[in-house]
Design a protein around this motif. Structure first.
Motif, PDB file in Angstrom:
ATOM      1  N   ARG A 100       0.737  -0.746  -0.092  1.00 23.24           N
ATOM      2  CA  ARG A 100       0.010  -0.205   0.108  1.00 23.24           C
ATOM      3  C   ARG A 100       0.790   1.386  -0.471  1.00 23.24           C
ATOM      4  O   ARG A 100       0.845   2.050   0.920  1.00 23.24           O
ATOM      5  N   PRO A 101       1.756   1.123  -1.101  1.00 18.02           N
ATOM      6  CA  PRO A 101       2.278   2.417  -1.066  1.00 18.02           C
ATOM      7  C   PRO A 101       1.223   3.867  -1.251  1.00 18.02           C
ATOM      8  O   PRO A 101       2.257   5.068  -1.053  1.00 18.02           O
ATOM      9  N   ASP A 102       0.235   4.355  -1.754  1.00 17.00           N
ATOM     10  CA  ASP A 102      -0.570   5.515  -1.174  1.00 17.00           C
ATOM     11  C   ASP A 102       0.317   5.668   0.537  1.00 17.00           C
ATOM     12  O   ASP A 102      -1.282   6.056   0.379  1.00 17.00           O
ATOM     13  N   ALA A 103      -0.487   4.565   1.374  1.00 16.11           N
ATOM     14  CA  ALA A 103      -0.784   4.839   2.962  1.00 16.11           C
ATOM     15  C   ALA A 103       0.880   5.173   3.522  1.00 16.11           C
ATOM     16  O   ALA A 103       0.743   6.279   4.081  1.00 16.11           O
ATOM     17  N   ALA A 104       1.775   4.479   3.270  1.00 20.66           N
ATOM     18  CA  ALA A 104       3.073   4.488   3.425  1.00 20.66           C
ATOM     19  C   ALA A 104       4.413   4.525   1.800  1.00 20.66           C
ATOM     20  O   ALA A 104       4.495   3.375   1.943  1.00 20.66           O
ATOM     21  N   ASP A 105       5.145   5.300   1.664  1.00 23.56           N
ATOM     22  CA  ASP A 105       5.593   4.336   0.743  1.00 23.56           C
ATOM     23  C   ASP A 105       7.405   4.288   0.752  1.00 23.56           C
ATOM     24  O   ASP A 105       7.414   4.595   0.826  1.00 23.56           O
ATOM     25  N   LEU A 106       6.891   2.708   0.837  1.00 25.51           N
ATOM     26  CA  LEU A 106       8.634   1.597   0.129  1.00 25.51           C
ATOM     27  C   LEU A 106       8.908   1.841  -0.399  1.00 25.51           C
ATOM     28  O   LEU A 106      10.123  -0.028  -0.446  1.00 25.51           O
ATOM     29  N   ARG A 107       8.254   2.214  -1.704  1.00 24.58           N
ATOM     30  CA  ARG A 107       8.646   1.126  -2.989  1.00 24.58           C
ATOM     31  C   ARG A 107      10.282   1.689  -3.795  1.00 24.58           C
ATOM     32  O   ARG A 107      10.961   0.533  -4.058  1.00 24.58           O
ATOM     33  N   ASP A 108      10.992   2.423  -2.832  1.00 32.44           N
ATOM     34  CA  ASP A 108      12.164   2.610  -3.180  1.00 32.44           C
ATOM     35  C   ASP A 108      13.022   1.198  -2.461  1.00 32.44           C
ATOM     36  O   ASP A 108      14.049   0.737  -3.284  1.00 32.44           O
ATOM     37  N   THR A 109      12.801   0.588  -1.410  1.00 34.06           N
ATOM     38  CA  THR A 109      13.850  -0.037  -0.939  1.00 34.06           C
ATOM     39  C   THR A 109      12.897  -1.976  -1.193  1.00 34.06           C
ATOM     40  O   THR A 109      13.360  -2.139  -1.566  1.00 34.06           O
ATOM     41  N   ILE A 110      11.196  -1.707  -1.520  1.00 29.78           N
ATOM     42  CA  ILE A 110      10.657  -2.914  -1.536  1.00 29.78           C
ATOM     43  C   ILE A 110       9.732  -2.673  -2.929  1.00 29.78           C
ATOM     44  O   ILE A 110       8.381  -1.998  -2.975  1.00 29.78           O
ATOM     45  N   PRO A 111      10.340  -3.023  -4.025  1.00 30.15           N
ATOM     46  CA  PRO A 111       9.350  -2.535  -4.979  1.00 30.15           C
ATOM     47  C   PRO A 111       8.001  -3.134  -5.249  1.00 30.15           C
ATOM     48  O   PRO A 111       8.173  -3.975  -4.628  1.00 30.15           O
ATOM     49  N   LEU A 112       6.575  -1.848  -6.281  1.00 34.38           N
ATOM     50  CA  LEU A 112       6.190  -2.961  -5.896  1.00 34.38           C
ATOM     51  C   LEU A 112       5.354  -4.381  -7.098  1.00 34.38           C
ATOM     52  O   LEU A 112       4.875  -4.800  -6.231  1.00 34.38           O
ATOM     53  N   GLU A 113       6.862  -4.102  -7.543  1.00 35.96           N
ATOM     54  CA  GLU A 113       6.191  -4.743  -8.839  1.00 35.96           C
ATOM     55  C   GLU A 113       6.776  -6.236  -8.149  1.00 35.96           C
ATOM     56  O   GLU A 113       5.996  -7.141  -8.262  1.00 35.96           O
ATOM     57  N   ASN A 114       7.732  -6.534  -7.503  1.00 33.53           N
ATOM     58  CA  ASN A 114       8.524  -8.150  -6.552  1.00 33.53           C
ATOM     59  C   ASN A 114       7.341  -7.819  -5.517  1.00 33.53           C
ATOM     60  O   ASN A 114       6.638  -9.467  -5.234  1.00 33.53           O
ATOM     61  N   VAL A 115       6.338  -7.382  -4.784  1.00 33.58           N
ATOM     62  CA  VAL A 115       5.522  -7.329  -3.642  1.00 33.58           C
ATOM     63  C   VAL A 115       4.334  -7.956  -4.913  1.00 33.58           C
ATOM     64  O   VAL A 115       4.077  -9.560  -4.078  1.00 33.58           O
ATOM     65  N   ILE A 178      -4.896   6.378  -8.855  1.00 29.47           N
ATOM     66  CA  ILE A 178      -5.093   4.494  -8.819  1.00 29.47           C
ATOM     67  C   ILE A 178      -3.481   4.464  -9.755  1.00 29.47           C
ATOM     68  O   ILE A 178      -3.347   3.046  -9.983  1.00 29.47           O
ATOM     69  N   GLY A 179      -3.292   4.460 -10.590  1.00 25.82           N
ATOM     70  CA  GLY A 179      -1.824   4.332 -11.530  1.00 25.82           C
ATOM     71  C   GLY A 179      -0.590   3.921 -10.642  1.00 25.82           C
ATOM     72  O   GLY A 179       0.035   3.011 -11.204  1.00 25.82           O
ATOM     73  N   ILE A 180      -0.490   4.606  -9.163  1.00 26.36           N
ATOM     74  CA  ILE A 180       0.019   3.900  -8.224  1.00 26.36           C
ATOM     75  C   ILE A 180       0.587   2.470  -8.134  1.00 26.36           C
ATOM     76  O   ILE A 180       1.477   1.509  -7.790  1.00 26.36           O
ATOM     77  N   PHE A 181      -0.991   1.256  -8.764  1.00 24.54           N
ATOM     78  CA  PHE A 181      -0.607   0.075  -8.539  1.00 24.54           C
ATOM     79  C   PHE A 181      -1.059  -0.801 -10.334  1.00 24.54           C
ATOM     80  O   PHE A 181      -1.001  -1.612 -10.150  1.00 24.54           O
ATOM     81  N   ASN A 182      -0.803   0.189 -11.105  1.00 24.00           N
ATOM     82  CA  ASN A 182      -0.655  -0.398 -12.049  1.00 24.00           C
ATOM     83  C   ASN A 182       0.758  -1.457 -12.239  1.00 24.00           C
ATOM     84  O   ASN A 182       1.656  -0.694 -12.562  1.00 24.00           O
ATOM     85  N   VAL A 183       0.988  -2.090 -11.867  1.00 22.13           N
ATOM     86  CA  VAL A 183       2.552  -2.976 -12.358  1.00 22.13           C
ATOM     87  C   VAL A 183       2.606  -4.358 -12.827  1.00 22.13           C
ATOM     88  O   VAL A 183       1.134  -5.107 -13.048  1.00 22.13           O
TER      89      VAL A 183
END
Ligand SMILES: [Zn+2]
Length: 477
Positions: A100-115, A178-183
């Motif tokens: 949920r990067p919209d709630a707290a963005d950890l994508r630099d460390t844990i890419p959403l693609e991988n999750v 919503i684009g944040i979730f397009n992976v």
């Protein structure tokens, strides 16, 4: 002691028998002596339930006829009810902020693609958590299209809960949100840019076989939105699908029901509901899913980033190690947040706490009003959201519903029969009746006395196979 040892032996042998039977011959099991709650509101003291192969063949009094070849298991003094249904969860979400990067963005460390890729390929850790929590059916009410695969194959997987999935959600929210979730070339939200876009999304979802089409957000004061959503609602009917709705304020929820929504996946929380709401709910036969605890889950997870530990109440150790370690080491992720953003989050916590308290008051009061008016209520956790863990959060949710003044006896129906109705699967499971799939749970304590006795679960039967929830090895291939 001796009878306990025998019981353990019998459970073990039944487990053994069903494993071998899974490949070849057929088995018959009789569970004898428990108090049975059938999910329709009826209870039988000192009852017997006979399971042939993976189906319930009869439910009745202790003295009823039991087939000669049956393995008899003495469950005297225990309680049996249908497997629980979580009518609101999301497989793409981990219970932490990494999904949920919209709630707290950890994508630099844990890419959403991988999750997301991991979530797609490893649902089995949640399957185990669900089954060992007594949950034999789950409804994913908004997710990536790959969850449709789970819907297809989980019926025949005795180590997974039955699964229904609504697939990608349709929303008026702007692309930049919503684009944040397009992976990985897939999306979990479809932007409602035009009526045609909306209709196409409905057709695409329906062709893929989704159970329901979820609309996320309504704009009652926007005539343009009204025009588009009317087309969407019409297309949902054309496709013989059903609308489910995320609408957390009264005006939006009424709009959703006017458009034919069959399931409200959250409480109305901005204010108290009114007569018109209750009338719409009844005439439209809309199911009501309160999700009382999910908001507090976010709060607790934010707290865990900054100060205190995240507490996991997990009596039978059913939560998988990955989830456990992420939440219990939440503060280690703090350093990956951008400082400015972290400070802003932290400073908002007291306000959030206040808002959650107010919303909870409304949710509890509204749930009681829906209940008193005879509305049909289901139990759904919104699991996967930060702090709302797959499987075990079910107990917190249903206990919160009990606090609203719903009797434990009625909660049993909401947790089983009504959940199966939400999944459109009541013909197959949700109650203990002859001909239904043998999904049930065995409890040490009486759930009709206090619904928190669901926590005393000892065994779960899924598809005719009984397993000891305390033993993780029992839930492996
Ligand atoms: Zn949700």
């Amino acid at each position: 002691m001796e009878s306990k040892a025998l019981l353990i032996y019998l459970f073990f042998s039944v487990f053994f028998i069903s494993i071998s039977n899974a490949q070849s011959e057929m088995s018959t099991i009789a569970l004898k002596g428990a108090t049975i709650f059938d999910g329709n509101g009826k209870s039988i003291e000192n009852g017997t339930i006979v399971i042939e192969n993976n189906k319930i063949s009869s439910v009745g009094a202790n003295e009823m006829r039991i087939p000669e070849n049956a393995q008899i298991i003495d469950v005297s003094g225990k309680y049996i009810m249908p497997g629980l249904i979580d009518a609101h969860m999301h497989f793409f979400q981990t219970g932490f902020f990494d999904s949920r990067p919209d709630a707290a963005d950890l994508r630099d460390t844990i890419p959403l693609e991988n999750v997301i890729e991991y979530q797609k390929n490893h649902p089995e850790r949640y399957y185990q958590t669900y089954l060992r929590s007594g949950i034999t059916g789950v409804y994913d009410v908004g997710d990536y299209i790959w969850t449709l695969e789970f819907q297809k194959i989980n019926d025949d997987n005795p180590l997974a809960p039955h699964t229904a999935s609504a697939g990608p959600l349709i929303t008026p929210a702007p692309e930049e949100l919503i684009g944040i979730f397009n992976v990985n070339g897939k999306n979990t939200f479809v932007h409602l840019g035009s009526e045609e876009q909306g209709r196409n999304a409905v057709i695409e979802n329906s062709n893929a076989g989704t159970t329901g089409v979820k609309i996320w957000g309504f704009k009652p004061d926007d005539p343009e939105f009204l025009h588009k959503i009317k087309g969407v609602a019409e297309e949902i009917k054309n496709q013989n699908n059903k609308m489910i709705a995320h609408a957390t304020n009264l005006k939006e929820a009424k709009m959703a029901m006017e458009l034919g929504a069959k399931l409200l996946v959250h409480s109305v929380s901005d204010t108290l509901i009114d007569e018109e709401f209750l009338r719409l709910m009844k005439t439209n036969k809309t199911l009501y899913n309160p999700t009382i605890v999910v908001g507090r889950g976010y709060y607790n997870t934010y707290k865990a980033l900054f100060e205190q530990n995240f507490e996991i109440s997990d009596l039978n150790a059913v939560v998988d190690s990955k989830t456990r370690s992420m939440l219990q080491n939440a503060s280690a992720f703090r350093k990956f947040l951008n400082d400015e953003r972290a400070e802003a989050l932290k400073s908002r916590l007291p306000m959030m706490d206040k808002r959650l308290k107010k919303e909870k008051q409304n949710m509890i009061a509204n749930l009681k009003m829906v209940y008193d008016a005879g509305g049909t209520i289901v139990v759904g956790t919104d699991a996967g959201n930060p702090g709302t863990l797959h499987g075990i959060s079910y107990y917190d949710e249903i206990e919160a519903m009990q606090q609203a003044g719903i009797s434990a006896k009625d909660l049993i129906i909401m947790a089983t029969k009504n959940g199966a109705m939400a999944m459109d699967r009541l013909e197959d499971f949700g109650t203990l009746e002859s001909g239904k799939i043998a999904d049930l749970i065995i409890l040490e304590e009486d759930p009709s006395e206090d619904i928190s006795n669901l926590r005393s679960i000892s065994h779960v039967m899924r598809n005719g196979t009984l397993r000891n929830v305390k033993d993780a090895e029992d839930f492996k291939d």
